[in-house]
Each structure stands twice: as C-alpha cells, then as structure tokens.
Design an enzyme around this catalytic site. Structure first.
Site, short mmCIF file in Angstrom:
data_model
loop_
_atom_site.label_atom_id
_atom_site.label_comp_id
_atom_site.label_asym_id
_atom_site.label_seq_id
_atom_site.Cartn_x
_atom_site.Cartn_y
_atom_site.Cartn_z
N GLU A 492 -60.13 100.06 -5.03
CA GLU A 492 -60.75 99.23 -5.98
C GLU A 492 -61.01 97.82 -5.41
OE1 GLU A 492 -57.33 99.16 -8.88
OE2 GLU A 492 -57.25 101.29 -8.80
N GLU A 523 -55.65 105.44 -9.18
CA GLU A 523 -54.80 105.65 -8.06
C GLU A 523 -54.51 106.81 -7.60
OE1 GLU A 523 -54.41 101.61 -9.54
OE2 GLU A 523 -54.14 103.48 -10.53
N TYR A 549 -48.67 99.29 -8.33
CA TYR A 549 -49.52 100.15 -8.87
C TYR A 549 -49.42 101.61 -8.05
CZ TYR A 549 -52.12 96.20 -10.30
OH TYR A 549 -52.39 94.93 -10.96
N HIS A 590 -46.57 92.50 -10.70
CA HIS A 590 -47.25 92.04 -9.46
C HIS A 590 -46.40 91.36 -8.49
CE1 HIS A 590 -50.31 92.17 -12.69
NE2 HIS A 590 -51.30 92.18 -11.56
#
Length: 801
Positions: A492, A523, A549, A590
């Site tokens: 990505e 993913e 992720y 994150h």
C-alpha cells in the site's frame, strides 16, 4: 463437430478415454481403501477426493509444463493425472512415511491429501520450474491457498511484461504459465477467497480457479454458505465486459466428461493467451464417502440427496456415456474396474510394506537390547513385560520402541550392567534420527541460508553523508533493484509516493511500475502475492504498512509462509521479505508491538528488529543474498533521525542472531531492541549520574536469538538483568528471559531477581501522554534499574519515592 464425435472418430482418443476411466477408477478405489485403513487403525485420519475424479482429469489435460497448482486436499486425481503422484506415494502419506522418496510432498509431515512437488534439488537450489508441472505445497486452513495462488499468477505477469526477466528461462517462458487453483464451494465463503478474487481481477493475471461444488460444507448446505446459492452467480459482477477488467466465468457439471474437457480448454486458453483470470464453477459434484473419516454424511443428508448422489456419481455417469457411445463394452469396462481395484490394492500393500520396513531396524535393535538386559538385570520380569508389550504391539510405530526402551532404562537406572550404556546410546541415536525426521528444515539448510551469509561491515569515511534514516533505506533499495531484476517491492502506497515514509521515493519512476508497485488495502493477499512470486524464483519485498495491520495477514504468514520449508522437508522455499514498521507512533491501532504474537506464530520465519535504518539496510542486504524468509520491523520514529550513510550501501550485511553491545557496564545488563534502544540508552546516561553502570544490549534479531550467548557473557560480569520492550507483559520480554535464563543457563550467574519491563496490558493510548503512560519510558527504565541496585545496597541507593 462435438467433442464426443471427435472422440468416436479417433482410435487414439478412444484409448485416452479408457485410460481416463481407468485412472478415475484407480483413484476412487484408493479413496475407498484409504478410509478402511484409517478404520483399521493403520492411519490416523483420512480425507479423500472421491467424487471429483472426472473433473480433475479434465483439468489436468490443460495443465502444461511450467504451470503451477495451488489447491487443497481433494485433488488426488488431478495430481495422479499430471504424473506428479503415484498411488504408492498417496498411501505413504496416509501412513506418515518419513522418507522423502516415499512421500515427496511432505516426508510424512502432512496428513493425507496434501500435495506438493519437489521444486528444489538436493542442494536446495530451484529446479528448472519451466520444464516441470509444479504444485505448491498444500495447507489445511480453508481458502488459505488462495492468496498464494494470486502470487503464482502474478509472477507470470511479471515474467511476461518485464523484459529483464526473459533471460530466466529456467523459471518461466515469458510468462506463458497459468496458475491453477482449486477450492471447495463452502470455502468460498472465507474472506480471503473474496480478497483473492478481487486482487486477481485488479491485477489481471493468468489464474484459473476451479470450484468443486458438492452443495455442502461438511454438514452445512449451500444456502448457508453462498449468496444466491451459487458462487458463479454471486460473482457475476466480476465478469469482464465492454473492455473492463475482470473474469471470464464458466460453469460445468462434475459428471459431464466432455463438457468438462471443453470448459477447461476454453478457460485455460483465455487465461494463458490473454492473461485474464477465469473461474470454472463445477456443479453437481458428489462426495460418496462424506467429508472425511471423522463422520458419516448419512447423518445430515436426506435419503433423496444420497440417492441423487449415487445416480450422479461421476464415474457411474462416465461409464454410462462410454457405453452409450460404443467406446467400450460393458465387459471391457468391468475388466478395467477390476484391474483398477487390484492396482490400488497393490499400491496400498506396497506402501504399507515399505512403511513398516522403515521402522523395523530400530524396533529389532530395541528388542535385541531388551533381551540382553533381561539376561543381565535383576528386574527380569518387568523387562520381559516391557519387551513382550513391544513385540506384541499391533502395527508398532517409532514411539512404541522409544517408550519401551525408556521404560526399561527406568527399571535398571540403579544397576551397573553393560546393556545400560547400549540402551542409552540407542535413545540418543533415535532421538537424533527423529529430530531429522520430524523437526528439520524449519529454516533453509542450503548453502544460501541466511545464517551462512558473509558478514561485511559498513564502510565510512570522512565524506560519508549525514542523512535522514529513510534515505539510507532508499539507497539500499535502489542498489538492490539495480543489481537484480528479480527484486521487486509492492504494498500500500509503495509505488507512486514511495511508501508513507519515503524509503522508496522516486524508485517507481526509475524502475517502473512492475518493480515498485502500489497495491490495494489487502494485507493477506499482499503476503500471498509475495509467497507466490518467491516460490517462482523472484525476490519480492512485500510491505505491510504498519505493524498493527500485520494481524490481517498473520494467518497466511503463519500457516503458509512460515511452515513452507518445514512442511515440504526442504522441497520448496519462498524467500519473501516482509517489510513493516511499528512500535511507538500514536494511538491504539498505530503504535502496536505485538511481538509475542509474532514470535509464537511465525516460527520458520526470521524476525528482525533493527534499531535504526542502517541496521535495517544491512538486514535487507543479508536476506537478499539468502533463501530464507523474514519479517523486518523498522522503527516508526527513525525515518527522520540522522544517520551516516555507508559507502558500501548495497554490500554491507548485518548478521542474524548476533546482539550488539551498545554500552558497556558493570552493574546491570539491560536487554532490549528496536525503538526501546534509544530510551534505554537515555536511562543509562541518567543512571550513570547515580553511580549505576548499565550494560545495554540490542538483540537486533528475536528469531534467531543470541546464538553466541552474548547476553550470558554480560551476566557473568553484572549478575543482574532487565529485559525491556514495548510488548504486553509476558510477551517478547518473557521470550527473551526464557532464552537467556533457561535455554542458555544464564540463571547461574544471577545475584538478583531477573526483571521484565513491558508495556501495559492495554493498547497504547493516543498522544504523548498516552504513549508515556502506556509504554515503558526513560523514567520506568531508571526506576527498575535503581530498585534492583537498592535491594543490593540500600544504603548507597536509598528509596526515592
């Protein structure tokens, strides 16, 4: 002229039909015999491809040299039809024969019905894949073969469109190869199936998916699985039209021999010639023995359904078609069926005999040694009972002999008899043999293994530039792409903007979209794209944008990628580099550091945790020279920090499993990695002001971990240790502690209780205060080290708070 008319006019075609019928009957008989072997206790479990024989024979007719299969455990007839499986090998896998010649797919490591071809030679080098019919190694999780299938097909696109790859004729003939996938209808309900279908449609790759549809998923009927009760109907929106990208979708009936042949010819031609994905929905398939040996389908199928399945059995229908078209007489087909039964029975008996003979030598020696022990020992009766138990065991296997010998050694543990040493030697030898049988090839054992890569130190001079860390990586990737056309990167935002942290900035423009490529947010199939490309001899770097992720992809990484060399006993490799970034950033999703999850689920991959971008670049250089697969986790907060760029940016390497001592000290050893190195070093500076000398060690890689016991050597000096990281308590800190204290016997050098310093139980909260109070900070490190020293010398280090 119809296919039937063509067959009737050709003697050669008639002969081919009878050969196909014979193979279908042989495969069916193997399924029936396999089920009986399980119920007789000669195998642990059985799952079979009965009911799919005719459809798989039809598909095999269009499978060419250089093509790849990514399928599942019903595909025995297809593997027989392409000549990459014998019935002896089929039964050898059922019995778990550990000889790679007997079971080339897995050497007894996979349950039956899991197929693979040996793509590597005895030295671990790729064979000429373009000259072989290839099957990637099966795994059991439903639909998990699909992401890898995307990658196998994507490689054909790269080989066709990237002229720099045309010279690798051992790997591909200019991308002419089709990747064939097979899946059961119920497994198409999995999310990764839809993700894979979408990814292949976007990429426009030569991928042919065959769905064997028997209307059930174990006991659950179709209406609970699929919208509209039909996967081809549900996927109609993927049908290409008016110049759009998409699929060609075909349907056929699982008992229609000529219809199946025609359909697979059409579908494979579209995929091969036009590089377009196709889907063949094979309906009205039956499953005569039900799902597996775990149960009976009579429990959940109606009498009417069971009767319909008997009437529409593909072998029965093929026989009827042969007779209707006068291709053979009833007596001739009876003889074919009789011969097929005997052929399968002979293969079963041959495989069983070979399996048992492979066990006999150890069993014979164990019995002989037990006889000797009986003559020498005072515990004659107990030893005789042990020997009789082994001698009279029904279908004894390796563990029966080991158990018997170990029981005997317990009996004679206090006796000083000559046989005792012989029995002990037997146990050691058999343990070593069975480590090779059952635990070898977790990583590469070839000359190209990552652990064999020569260490080349970075070179600096007075002119070496001080740059942002991301520029070090950019220069490393630039060098890698320039020197090897097989290297590619995708993920990505990797392409046009050069990834979110700019390590690939400008490289798509320089090397083209085929080399540095953007992907969708998907993913699992990013990893699958990498696995398939790596299996085919390319050198992909697949990026997962953030460590958090990775959870989307962890199943594919764990079940498929990490186990590949192990489950094929060195028969296949996929040297994929998975790149991501993590640790401290902002917020719940994150700033993750789920290292314990990664360590426990990715055995078979190396896990590298560089503290800066120079270390990361060295790891990329190391891995690109190797044939191992690895996960590299870069530090999110390091891309803008200044580093000196090595003059040999494309050549220097960082060895795996070798920690680096960042600071020498005498009071406490602090073991850490990644972003925590900076925090620990700050704390060490502060502790020095209070007369506490810390030795700081960056482990650099968690898998492998400290192969030379550097940390133990530090403990011999400091006698105290802290393991610190950003994972939850009991995660990677506990892993490091177990390695050092238990496995490497570091406990012997401790004068204080070992301590772990980890993050809180929860995910990190947002903003600077959230980070500070969620994860270990400089003050936490200071306080833990100070407390340890306070316990040692409370007068010198009085309580602070």
């Amino acid at each position: 002229m119809s296919t039937t008319d063509i067959i009737k006019k050709s003697t050669k075609k008639k002969t081919e039909v009878i050969a196909d019928y014979r193979l279908a009957c042989q495969s069916r008989e193997a399924s029936l015999l396999g089920r009986k072997e399980v119920f007789m206790g000669k195998a642990k479990f059985g799952i079979f491809g009965d009911g799919k024989e005719v459809a798989q024979i039809a598909m095999a007719k269009v499978f060419q040299d250089g093509d790849f299969r990514s399928g599942y455990y019903r595909d025995q007839t297809f593997m027989l039809a392409i000549g990459e499986l014998t019935l002896e090998q089929y039964f050898a896998q059922l019995y778990a024969h550990t000889d790679v010649e007997a079971d080339p797919a897995s050497a007894g490591r996979l349950m039956n019905g899991h197929f693979a071809t040996r793509m590597l030679d005895e030295n671990g080098e790729l064979k000429e894949l373009s000259k072989h019919k290839n099957s990637s190694a099966d795994i059991s999780p439903t639909a998990a073969q699909m992401p890898r299938l995307v990658g196998l097909a994507y490689a054909s696109k790269l080989f066709r469109q990237n002229k720099g790859l045309h010279k690798y004729k051992n790997l591909s003939i200019k991308g002419n190869e089709v990747a064939f996938g097979t899946i059961g209808n119920a497994s198409t309900s999995e999310g990764i199936f839809y993700e894979s279908i979408n990814a292949a449609g976007v990429l426009q790759v030569p991928m042919l998916v065959a769905v064997w549809d028997d209307d059930y998923g174990i006991s659950v009927p179709q209406e609970y699985h699929t919208t509209k009760g039909s996967i081809s109907e549900a996927l109609k929106g993927f049908q290409r039209e008016n110049g759009s990208n998409g699929y060609e979708i075909f349907t056929a009936k699982g008992w229609d021999y000529t219809g199946l042949i025609d359909t697979f010819i059409k579908a494979s031609k579209v995929s091969r010639d036009e590089h377009v994905p196709t889907l063949v929905h094979v309906k009205e398939v039956t499953q005569p023995q039900g799902h597996s040996t775990s149960g009976s389908h009579e429990r959940y199928k109606s009498k009417e359904r069971l009767e319909w399945e008997k009437d529409h059995d593909c072998i029965k229908k093929m026989r009827e078609w042969i007779l209707e078209n006068d291709l053979a007489t009833s007596a001739e087909l009876d003889e074919v069926e009789k011969e097929a039964k005997q052929f399968a029975k002979n293969a079963k008996n041959s495989a069983w005999k070979a399996f048992n003979e492979s066990l006999k030598a150890d069993e014979k020696e164990a019995l002989e040694l037990l006889t000797e022990a009986i003559h020498e020992s005072a515990h004659k009766e107990a030893l005789q009972n042990i020997r009789n138990g082994l001698k009279n065991a029904l279908n004894p296997i390796r563990m029966d002999s080991v158990r018997a010998v170990k029981k005997a050694l317990r009996c004679i543990r206090k006796e000083n008899i000559s046989t005792k040493a012989k029995l002990q030697d037997w146990v050691k030898r058999v343990a070593a043999d069975n480590f090779e049988n059952f635990s070898s090839n977790l990583h590469s054992q070839s000359a190209q293994a990552a652990m064999n890569v020569q260490v080349v130190d970075p070179v600096y001079n007075d002119d070496s530039q001080l740059v942002d860390g991301r520029e070090v990586l950019q220069a490393c990737f630039d060098n890698a792409l320039a020197r090897d056309p097989r290297v590619l990167a995708f993920g990505e935002d990797v392409g046009r903007i050069g990834d979110v942290n700019q390590a690939f900035a400008g490289l798509q423009e320089k090397y083209g979209e085929l080399r540095v490529t953007d992907t969708g947010i998907r993913e699992a199939t990013i990893i699958g794209q990498g696995i398939g490309a790596a299996l085919r001899g390319l050198r992909p770097i697949a990026e997962i944008q953030y460590l958090d992720y990775l959870i989307y992809a962890i199943q594919i990484m764990s079940d498929d990628l990490a186990t590949l060399q192990y489950r094929t006993r060195g028969g296949q490799k996929a040297p994929l580099i998975v790149r991501t970034r993590g640790h401290r950033l902002e917020g719940v999703w994150h700033a993750g550091s789920p290292m314990g999850m990664i360590l426990h689920s990715l055995r078979g991959m190396y896990v590298l945790v560089p503290r800066n971008m120079t270390q990361a670049a060295g790891f990329y250089n190391t891995l690109l020279q190797s044939d191992d697969t690895a996960l590299i986790i870069e530090c999110l907060n390091g891309y803008r920090l200044k580093e000196r760029i090595p003059e040999n940016i494309g050549e220097f390497t960082v060895p795996l499993g070798q920690p680096e001592v960042l600071r020498e000290g005498s009071d406490v050893t602090i073991v850490t990695y990644g972003s925590m190195c900076k925090i620990v070093m700050e704390a060490a500076d502060q502790l020095k002001e209070y007369d506490i000398s810390c030795e700081v060690i960056d482990v650099q890689t968690l898998l492998p971990f400290d192969i030379n016991h550097t940390i133990v050597e530090s403990l011999k000096k400091t006698n105290r240790v802290i393991f610190a990281d950003e994972d939850v308590p009991g995660g990677a800190t506990a892993f490091m502690m177990q390695k050092v204290l238990e496995e490497q016997n570091g406990y012997a050098y401790l004068d204080s209780k070992p301590v772990t310093l980890a993050a809180k139980e929860h995910r990190p909260a947002y903003a600077s205060d959230g980070d500070y109070f969620s994860k270990p900070n400089t003050e936490d490190v200071f306080d833990v080290a100070y407390t340890i020293m306070s316990e040692v010398n409370p007068e010198r280090y009085p309580e602070i708070y």
